[in-house]
Motif scaffolding. Structure first.
Motif, mmCIF file in Angstrom:
data_model
loop_
_atom_site.group_PDB
_atom_site.id
_atom_site.type_symbol
_atom_site.label_atom_id
_atom_site.label_comp_id
_atom_site.label_asym_id
_atom_site.label_seq_id
_atom_site.Cartn_x
_atom_site.Cartn_y
_atom_site.Cartn_z
ATOM 1 N N MET A 7 0.823 -1.183 0.000
ATOM 2 C CA MET A 7 0.000 0.000 0.000
ATOM 3 C C MET A 7 0.874 1.257 0.000
ATOM 4 O O MET A 7 0.627 2.178 -0.767
ATOM 5 C CB MET A 7 -0.931 -0.014 1.205
ATOM 6 C CG MET A 7 -1.934 1.077 1.193
ATOM 7 S SD MET A 7 -3.108 1.078 2.544
ATOM 8 C CE MET A 7 -3.233 -0.586 3.026
ATOM 9 N N VAL A 8 1.879 1.286 0.849
ATOM 10 C CA VAL A 8 2.775 2.445 0.907
ATOM 11 C C VAL A 8 3.514 2.589 -0.419
ATOM 12 O O VAL A 8 3.733 3.706 -0.892
ATOM 13 C CB VAL A 8 3.753 2.301 2.089
ATOM 14 C CG1 VAL A 8 4.795 3.396 2.070
ATOM 15 C CG2 VAL A 8 2.990 2.305 3.396
ATOM 16 N N GLY A 9 3.855 1.479 -1.035
ATOM 17 C CA GLY A 9 4.528 1.518 -2.332
ATOM 18 C C GLY A 9 3.655 2.143 -3.412
ATOM 19 O O GLY A 9 4.137 2.925 -4.234
ATOM 20 N N LYS A 10 2.366 1.795 -3.415
ATOM 21 C CA LYS A 10 1.448 2.392 -4.385
ATOM 22 C C LYS A 10 1.351 3.900 -4.195
ATOM 23 O O LYS A 10 1.374 4.665 -5.149
ATOM 24 C CB LYS A 10 0.041 1.791 -4.246
ATOM 25 C CG LYS A 10 -0.147 0.462 -4.870
ATOM 26 C CD LYS A 10 -1.602 0.043 -4.750
ATOM 27 C CE LYS A 10 -1.827 -1.314 -5.322
ATOM 28 N NZ LYS A 10 -3.226 -1.725 -5.253
ATOM 29 N N ILE A 11 1.236 4.317 -2.949
ATOM 30 C CA ILE A 11 1.131 5.742 -2.651
ATOM 31 C C ILE A 11 2.396 6.467 -3.088
ATOM 32 O O ILE A 11 2.350 7.511 -3.736
ATOM 33 C CB ILE A 11 0.846 5.959 -1.154
ATOM 34 C CG1 ILE A 11 -0.542 5.428 -0.795
ATOM 35 C CG2 ILE A 11 0.961 7.435 -0.786
ATOM 36 C CD1 ILE A 11 -0.812 5.357 0.690
ATOM 37 N N ALA A 12 3.550 5.911 -2.759
ATOM 38 C CA ALA A 12 4.827 6.535 -3.129
ATOM 39 C C ALA A 12 4.995 6.576 -4.640
ATOM 40 O O ALA A 12 5.485 7.571 -5.190
ATOM 41 C CB ALA A 12 5.979 5.771 -2.488
ATOM 42 N N PHE A 13 4.586 5.530 -5.328
ATOM 43 C CA PHE A 13 4.706 5.472 -6.780
ATOM 44 C C PHE A 13 3.848 6.548 -7.438
ATOM 45 O O PHE A 13 4.293 7.244 -8.360
ATOM 46 C CB PHE A 13 4.297 4.080 -7.282
ATOM 47 C CG PHE A 13 4.456 3.894 -8.748
ATOM 48 C CD1 PHE A 13 5.710 3.742 -9.307
ATOM 49 C CD2 PHE A 13 3.346 3.885 -9.570
ATOM 50 C CE1 PHE A 13 5.859 3.576 -10.674
ATOM 51 C CE2 PHE A 13 3.481 3.719 -10.933
ATOM 52 C CZ PHE A 13 4.736 3.564 -11.488
#
Length: 119
Positions: A1-7
């Motif tokens: 989830m954090v990866g999606k937001i950062a991306f």
């Protein structure tokens, strides 16, 4: 989830710079029509991803552009940014119900500021 937001947020800055570079004349025409500058128009688009793009450009905006971007930032921001990443990670079927009210609230804030209901 954090990866999606950062991306999603990592792509917002280059996207905004590209839009500003290629469509600056178009944004200037829109801004002249609305009484705001081209930086404010670009910041409104960036507001869909994150408020950081808007508040970073505050020093370059005219006063009306600051008010317009702030009005949209209250409820219309983050539609395609971090909150969208969170919603898509938790409940992907809720993306459209997430987008519709946020965009509606943001545009109502713009219409309220521009006084379009009085025309």
């Amino acid at each position: 989830m954090v990866g999606k937001i950062a991306f999603i947020l990592a792509g917002a800055y280059p996207m905004l710079a590209m839009l500003e570079r290629f469509f600056s004349n178009f944004f200037k025409k829109i801004g002249d029509r609305c009484g705001i500058d081209d930086i404010s128009v670009v910041s409104l688009l960036g507001n869909l991803a994150t408020n950081l793009l808007v508040f970073g450009n505050f020093k370059n905006m005219n006063n009306k552009g600051k008010v317009v971007c702030s009005a949209f930032a209250i409820s219309g921001a983050f539609v395609f940014g971090g909150q969208m990443g969170f919603v898509s990670g938790v409940a992907p079927s809720m993306l459209v119900p997430f987008w519709c009210p946020n965009l509606l609230q943001g545009y109502l804030g713009l219409f309220w500021h521009f006084g379009l209901w009085d025309r």
